[in-house]
Motif scaffolding. Structure first.
Motif, PDB file in Angstrom:
ATOM      1  N   ASP A 103       0.826  -1.199   0.000  1.00 55.25           N
ATOM      2  CA  ASP A 103       0.000   0.000   0.000  1.00 55.25           C
ATOM      3  C   ASP A 103       0.864   1.255   0.000  1.00 55.25           C
ATOM      4  O   ASP A 103       2.078   1.199   0.169  1.00 55.25           O
ATOM      5  CB  ASP A 103      -0.899  -0.021   1.242  1.00 55.25           C
ATOM      6  N   GLU A 208      -8.832   6.032   2.140  1.00 58.27           N
ATOM      7  CA  GLU A 208      -9.022   4.761   1.430  1.00 58.27           C
ATOM      8  C   GLU A 208      -9.958   4.920   0.241  1.00 58.27           C
ATOM      9  O   GLU A 208      -9.971   4.075  -0.661  1.00 58.27           O
ATOM     10  CB  GLU A 208      -9.573   3.705   2.385  1.00 58.27           C
ATOM     11  N   ARG A 209     -10.723   6.006   0.211  1.00 55.92           N
ATOM     12  CA  ARG A 209     -11.629   6.251  -0.912  1.00 55.92           C
ATOM     13  C   ARG A 209     -10.913   6.887  -2.104  1.00 55.92           C
ATOM     14  O   ARG A 209     -11.514   7.063  -3.165  1.00 55.92           O
ATOM     15  CB  ARG A 209     -12.776   7.169  -0.462  1.00 55.92           C
ATOM     16  N   PRO A 212     -10.491   3.859  -6.158  1.00 58.94           N
ATOM     17  CA  PRO A 212     -11.691   3.015  -6.290  1.00 58.94           C
ATOM     18  C   PRO A 212     -11.333   1.537  -6.204  1.00 58.94           C
ATOM     19  O   PRO A 212     -10.228   1.113  -6.573  1.00 58.94           O
ATOM     20  CB  PRO A 212     -12.221   3.380  -7.686  1.00 58.94           C
ATOM     21  N   THR A 213     -12.268   0.751  -5.725  1.00 62.08           N
ATOM     22  CA  THR A 213     -12.008  -0.670  -5.458  1.00 62.08           C
ATOM     23  C   THR A 213     -11.723  -1.471  -6.726  1.00 62.08           C
ATOM     24  O   THR A 213     -11.177  -2.570  -6.640  1.00 62.08           O
ATOM     25  CB  THR A 213     -13.209  -1.300  -4.730  1.00 62.08           C
ATOM     26  N   ARG A 214     -12.082  -0.944  -7.879  1.00 63.06           N
ATOM     27  CA  ARG A 214     -11.851  -1.718  -9.111  1.00 63.06           C
ATOM     28  C   ARG A 214     -10.373  -1.736  -9.504  1.00 63.06           C
ATOM     29  O   ARG A 214      -9.975  -2.489 -10.405  1.00 63.06           O
ATOM     30  CB  ARG A 214     -12.680  -1.154 -10.255  1.00 63.06           C
ATOM     31  N   ASN A 216      -6.182  -2.197  -8.649  1.00 64.12           N
ATOM     32  CA  ASN A 216      -5.218  -2.875  -7.780  1.00 64.12           C
ATOM     33  C   ASN A 216      -4.194  -1.834  -7.337  1.00 64.12           C
ATOM     34  O   ASN A 216      -3.537  -1.200  -8.172  1.00 64.12           O
ATOM     35  CB  ASN A 216      -4.535  -4.012  -8.535  1.00 64.12           C
TER      36      ASN A 216
END
Length: 526
Positions: A103, A208-209, A212-214, A216
């Motif tokens: 991260d 964390e936003r 986007p989760t899509r 990697n």
């Protein structure tokens, strides 16, 4: 018959033929021969050989060849080349750069004049949004008092430094605060990475936003957002250099990105060249206008360096050149370009009134820029026409800009009398505007005073209600204690035979008292 000595059956007999297992160097000492089992005696030399091999292997692993001293020139060159190595490149397809692994650094950086203990109330409230929404992040503020210490420790030649004394010396010579502020944010992001945010930027959503989760996270080195997307003005004499830019009041990146170092070096070269053009002895003496700051260290410089870095990474891969028009104009969702995640304008720059930036109440808005710390233009003024003022006041409205351009173009063809008439009219308009703003301010202050008075009144009422409640509770407590005391006295009198064992029936007109209220219930006000 000739006598011969009897052959002993013991395997430890010295009369046995000499064999490798019975050699003098590997034989068991005579004192231990009769104490060690015969099976162990046979394998004892093999044990010694295995242990010797293990010791040699252990020594080779624990004590490798001595590396070059840390302070040597070869070590410094290796360290600097490692930090400057583009994250997109790799000498082996099987190994990932340590800057790409995992991260982003969980650090939030801000810079300001003073430390958080001495923040003004509005700055403190804004800063708290970052820590409250990101409790797992480290938060640090560099100030006008400790920034040089940070620069020297990170970019100096000491232990852990990047061995760039030229950058340290350049930073010391810069005097313009806005230049230092821009330069410092890039230096922080190169040395440490994490999230940078101006002191007047409020966090609306957790960090964390930002991604986007899509996506990697290991595919991303940097997260930025669109600030100004008005390419139709790119040929405008004043607005052209700042009509397409990424936001640099908030962004996130990994440490050691070459684009950050390139940006630092670009600023150094630019200011040194300006010092030569202005014929001054130091970059600290250079005078800068508003647009020069924007193009030299601000959003335009930031945007230019990133676009150049994107194209250098794409070089050799084929495909068209990355430009604002073909890649980022009218961006309605995030886009990953050469390991840089670019967010749409609403994410970091909502509520600007241009570039389709929406508002801060939108679901996608991540931060809110309050602009209360953006007073640097007063020291680096924009171009201001004597009659029509600054074109930036149009806030990218096409019709307003067109009218400004027409008026300015016609100005030189007017007579002095016509110019004076326009100036007088503009002066009157300015005075009326100032009067209107003054009245609005007075009304706002009056409303604030009324609000304070109302809040004080409600506060007094609440305090009075609490005091009344306390008095009622005290009366109730005393009544309970008095009743209990009377009952105890009655019990004592009855025990002594002096009290009435049977209660006297009530006389006419007697009203039975109401039962005592239960816990938490108070009698009516007395």
């Amino acid at each position: 018959m000739k006598w011969r000595p009897a052959r002993l059956s013991s395997p430890l007999s010295p009369l046995l033929p000499t064999t490798p297992l019975a050699s003098p160097t590997l034989s068991v000492p005579s004192k231990l021969r009769n104490r060690i089992p015969s099976q162990m005696r046979r394998t004892f030399p093999a044990y010694i050989l295995i242990v010797t091999l293990l010791i040699l292997l252990f020594k080779a692993e624990v004590f490798p060849s001595q590396p070059a001293p840390v302070g040597s020139s070869s070590s410094a060159i290796t360290r600097r080349s490692h930090l400057q190595k583009p994250l997109g490149s790799s000498s082996s397809s099987h190994h990932q750069s340590p800057q790409q692994a995992g991260d982003f650094p969980k650090k939030i950086w801000q810079t300001w004049k003073v430390d958080p203990y001495n923040f003004a109330k509005r700055d403190k409230n804004t800063a708290r949004t970052w820590t409250s929404k990101n409790p797992g992040y480290r938060y640090e503020v560099l100030t006008d008092h400790n920034d040089l210490l940070y620069v020297e420790s990170k970019y100096g030649s000491g232990p852990g430094g990047l061995d760039r004394p030229d950058i340290v010396e350049f930073y010391k010579t810069v005097t313009a605060q806005i230049i230092k502020a821009d330069l410092l944010r890039y230096m922080i992001m190169y040395a440490d990475g994490g999230i940078y945010a101006d002191i007047d930027v409020e966090a609306l959503k957790p960090a964390e936003r930002f991604i986007p989760t899509r996506y990697n996270v290991t595919d991303i080195d940097m997260v930025i957002g669109v600030e100004i997307d008005q390419p139709e003005f790119k040929k405008h004499e004043i607005l052209g250099g700042k009509c397409m830019s990424f936001c640099q009041w908030t962004f996130m990146c990994r440490p050691g990105l070459p684009v950050m170092l390139k940006l630092i070096e670009n600023i150094m070269s630019w200011l040194e060249e300006l010092a030569k053009q202005q014929n001054v002895s130091s970059v600290g003496e250079v005078e800068l206008a508003f647009d020069e700051v924007i193009s030299g260290t601000g959003p335009s410089a930031f945007t230019g360096a990133i676009l150049e870095d994107m194209n250098s990474k794409r070089k050799g891969k084929g495909g068209q050149k990355i430009t604002w028009d073909n890649t980022f104009h009218n961006l309605d969702e995030s886009k990953l370009v050469e390991r840089v995640l670019v967010l749409d304008v609403e994410k970091f720059a909502a509520g600007q009134g241009h570039s389709n930036s929406g508002n801060h109440d939108a679901r996608g808005a991540l931060v809110k820029h309050h602009y209360h710390a953006s007073n640097w233009p007063s020291k680096h003024p924009r171009f201001k026409h004597p009659a029509y003022g600054e074109v930036e006041r149009c806030n990218w409205d096409a019709e307003c800009v067109r009218k400004w351009d027409e008026d300015v173009a016609q100005w030189d063809g007017l007579s002095e009398k016509q110019k004076k008439k326009i100036l007088d009219r503009k002066q009157k308009e300015y005075e009326l505007e100032m009067e209107r703003l003054k009245k609005e301010k007075e009304q706002a202050e009056a409303l604030e005073r009324l609000g304070r008075a109302e809040r004080e009144r409600k506060k007094r009422e609440e305090e009075e209600r609490l005091r009344k409640k306390e008095r009622m509770e005290e009366v109730y407590r005393k009544a309970v204690e008095e009743d209990k005391k009377k009952k105890n006295q009655q019990i004592l009198l009855e025990a002594a035979g002096l009290g009435h064992k049977e209660s006297t029936p009530p006389g006419p007109g007697f009203v039975a008292p109401a039962p005592l209220p239960g816990p938490g219930v108070f009698p009516p006000a007395l």
